[in-house]
Design an enzyme around this catalytic site. Structure first.
Site, short mmCIF file in Angstrom:
data_model
loop_
_atom_site.label_atom_id
_atom_site.label_comp_id
_atom_site.label_asym_id
_atom_site.label_seq_id
_atom_site.Cartn_x
_atom_site.Cartn_y
_atom_site.Cartn_z
N GLU A 323 8.26 3.14 1.61
CA GLU A 323 7.20 4.14 1.89
C GLU A 323 5.82 3.48 1.80
O GLU A 323 4.89 4.06 1.24
CB GLU A 323 7.32 5.31 0.92
CG GLU A 323 8.67 6.01 0.97
CD GLU A 323 8.80 7.12 -0.06
OE1 GLU A 323 8.25 6.98 -1.17
OE2 GLU A 323 9.44 8.12 0.25
N CYS A 416 7.69 16.87 -2.72
CA CYS A 416 6.30 16.62 -3.11
C CYS A 416 5.31 17.18 -2.10
O CYS A 416 4.22 17.62 -2.46
CB CYS A 416 6.06 15.13 -3.31
SG CYS A 416 6.56 14.09 -1.92
#
Length: 656
Positions: A323, A416
């Site tokens: 990521e 998230c």
């Protein structure tokens, strides 16, 4: 045992601790600000406007959706089981508590924006639940308390205990500045004091694998004036980069623990969200302690990101495996990770540098992220979301996952992004304007009203803007003010080449200064109308030649909005990958059809070159033998793609 600090509950909509109705960044009087944010209630966005309608969707759909999913995902049961109110097993990741905390922050800001008994009741109920679970010395983390008792702070690389606590602190700040709910604030203060006693000056030398507590502690300092929180935040920043975390499979760069923050500023590395949250904390610390080396580090890293590592949509992060940021100019459109949380972090980072420097380039990037990378993440119904945001989806892609989406999902195992969006949009009006000793600055053009008073305004001033931006290039700004000279500054976006302005019908010079602002200084007594025109023709944009992944392609942009081709809008029988654009022909601006919330589409001339029967590799001399025909191309705003069912999409279009 940690002592209890009581913050008096303010009236709804008012701040606490520092006596102001501040928003997500509550500037202190002693801070080092070139510009200062307005009080939270100083701006109202009209629900009919582009940003205001987004806030309304957030209020009516996204926040209730987050509340429901925090319940159904097991996040609340993780607290209840510790309070003896549930026998369910722990569910979710070790940082699952943050889903609740970010939702609480969203509810807090929304309660301050528009009072609703539901929000008050929810905050009261959740605050009471948190208090039941909290340990006597203030510690609170359902993963450690419920699954790994006795291992407090032992696995910070992956337990994210400080990261999780940081989101609770930010939720408490929102609640304290709006409803003043005592239980949430008391719990958070006790958590913060536990952190200070453990990690503050003279405490243990540990850092969290996921930065976030740094910016949260600075904000708690702004709220309370307790300098221990600022000192602990700075200590966490200074400990970063000394190899404290274990060198695991992703390497220390993943955690930004490979070099101290001042030495690491030349290149953004590792997990994109962590890098930008860390940098936001660096900027926050500078704003309060004035350490010029912190500002230099933050500005240097920002320049590296936005000159070499940001997507056209403002999205950040090009690698799926970790990521992470990639190398310079490594920006593949189809493999973009471009996590929604990274775009949100980018806005937070740019906002703080805007406050620190007063340079409009930071607001330019806030606008780019907001209208594209962030806006694309949410469906038109407000209850499904992208986790990653690619700039291309190939024909035939099947299924939708976090990192390879063909459509938005209602929730995620690692959720998230949805509550992060909810908390940002609930406070969106906080970011549209600023002030300084010279007057008021309009940072994000919006349909709404700003009210300010005090120096240098000489009394209460209303600045009401009527606009259909980003679809219409005109904005009427009605200034109502008592006698007194001050400056109304309007940011002129860097994409705008020929701005025009008239005051009460008389044209005035519209040349922005070096910081990107048109400065209008005068005595504004009475009512004055400023008519602003930001011409927004369709633009054909090319990438830097080192962005190999999109060489030979162009993108279509109008104003701040990036457009894309989606299969739904193209000629029958044409495959998206077979299309190319004729850049010698003009691009036409046309009304959009069938997509709620979108006013304009773009029409361009193109060609279709059917390639399905071509060999995978062939002689370049045979390239011209492909039969082609002229076809029109229709482009829609990127942020509205994937709202009509899965379909191929691309931002970067091959040139015919």
């Amino acid at each position: 045992m940690t002592s209890v600090h009581h913050i008096p509950a303010p009236a709804a909509g008012q701040g606490a601790g520092n006596g102001t109705a501040a928003g997500p960044v509550g500037a202190t009087a002693s801070g080092h600000y070139a510009l200062r944010p307005l009080d939270f209630n100083s701006v109202r966005l009209r629900p009919e406007g582009h940003l205001g309608s987004w806030q309304e969707l957030n209020r009516t759909a996204t926040i209730p959706h987050c509340i429901a999913n925090v319940e159904s995902s097991g996040a609340l049961d993780n607290f209840r089981r510790l309070a003896g109110e549930s026998d369910a097993a722990f569910r979710g990741f070790w940082f699952q508590d943050t889903d609740l905390y970010k939702t609480l922050e969203a509810v807090g800001w929304e309660a301050g924006r528009q009072a609703d008994p539901r929000w008050e009741e929810y905050l009261e109920t959740m605050g009471a639940l948190l208090a039941k679970v909290q340990e006597p010395d203030g510690y609170l983390n359902t993963w450690v308390q419920g699954v790994e008792p006795g291992q407090r702070w032992d696995k910070l690389q992956w337990s994210h205990e400080l990261y999780t606590a940081g989101h609770l602190l930010q939720a408490a700040v929102a609640v304290a500045r709006t409803t003043g709910n005592g239980s949430v604030v008391e719990v958070a203060r006790r958590v913060a004091d536990c952190i200070v006693e453990t990690f503050g000056p003279g405490g243990v030398e540990k850092i969290d694998g996921h930065p976030e507590v740094e910016t949260a502690l600075v904000e708690l300092y702004r709220l309370t004036g307790d300098k221990r929180y600022l000192d602990t935040a700075v200590r966490q920043l200074d400990l970063r980069g000394h190899g404290i975390l274990p060198d695991d499979r992703f390497g220390r760069q993943y955690f930004q623990d490979h070099l101290p923050i001042r030495k690491a500023a030349n290149e953004a590395t590792g997990h994109a969200v962590r890098q930008v949250y860390l940098s936001t904390g660096v900027a926050d610390a500078y704003l309060e302690n004035g350490d010029p080396s912190l500002l230099e580090a933050a500005e240097t890293l920002w320049e590296n990101i936005f000159s070499q590592k940001a997507y056209l949509t403002g999205a950040l992060g090009s690698r799926h495996r970790d990521e992470a940021f990639g190398d310079a100019y490594e920006l593949p459109p189809d493999r973009a990770y471009a996590e929604t949380c990274a775009s949100i972090a980018s806005l937070h980072f740019s906002w703080r540098l805007l406050l620190a420097t007063g340079n409009g380039k930071y607001a330019d990037e806030m606008e780019r992220a907001l209208y594209n990378g962030i806006a694309a993440s949410t469906s038109i119904e407000g209850n499904s979301f992208f986790y990653s945001n690619p700039l291309q989806l190939r024909t035939g892609h099947d299924g939708s996952t976090e990192d390879a989406p063909s459509e938005r999902l209602s929730w995620y195992a690692c959720a998230c992004c949805p509550p992060n969006l909810a908390r940002l949009v609930a406070s969106l009006h906080h970011y549209v304007a600023t002030q300084d000793e010279s007057g008021l600055q309009l940072q994000l053009l919006h349909d709404g009203e700003v009210r300010v008073s005090g120096e240098p305004f000489g009394g209460e001033v209303s600045v009401a803007t009527t606009t259909e931006y980003p679809w219409d290039e005109k904005a009427s700004v009605e200034v109502t003010a008592p006698a007194g000279e001050w400056t109304l500054s309007v940011r002129i976006p860097s994409w705008c080449e020929d701005p025009q302005v008239a005051i009460d019908g008389a044209a005035v010079e519209a040349e922005p200064d070096a910081s990107g602002y048109l400065r209008l200084r005068r005595d504004w007594e009475g009512s004055t109308t400023v008519l602003l025109t930001l011409p927004m023709p369709a633009r054909v944009v090319s990438a830097h030649p080192r962005v190999d992944a999109v060489r030979g392609t162009v993108a279509l942009v109008r104003g701040p909005v990036v457009y894309c081709l989606e299969q739904h809008d193209q000629a029958d029988g044409v495959v998206l990958e077979d299309l190319a654009i004729d850049t010698s022909a003009p691009v036409e601006i046309v009304p959009a059809e069938g997509i709620p919330g979108v006013r304009t589409a773009l029409k361009a001339a193109g060609v279709a070159r059917p390639a399905a029967q071509q060999p995978l590799y062939g002689s370049s001399s045979g390239a011209g033998a492909v039969e082609q025909r002229s076809v029109p191309l229709t482009a829609i705003p990127y942020f509205r793609w994937a709202n009509r069912g899965p379909a191929a999409m691309r931002v970067w279009i091959p040139v015919a």
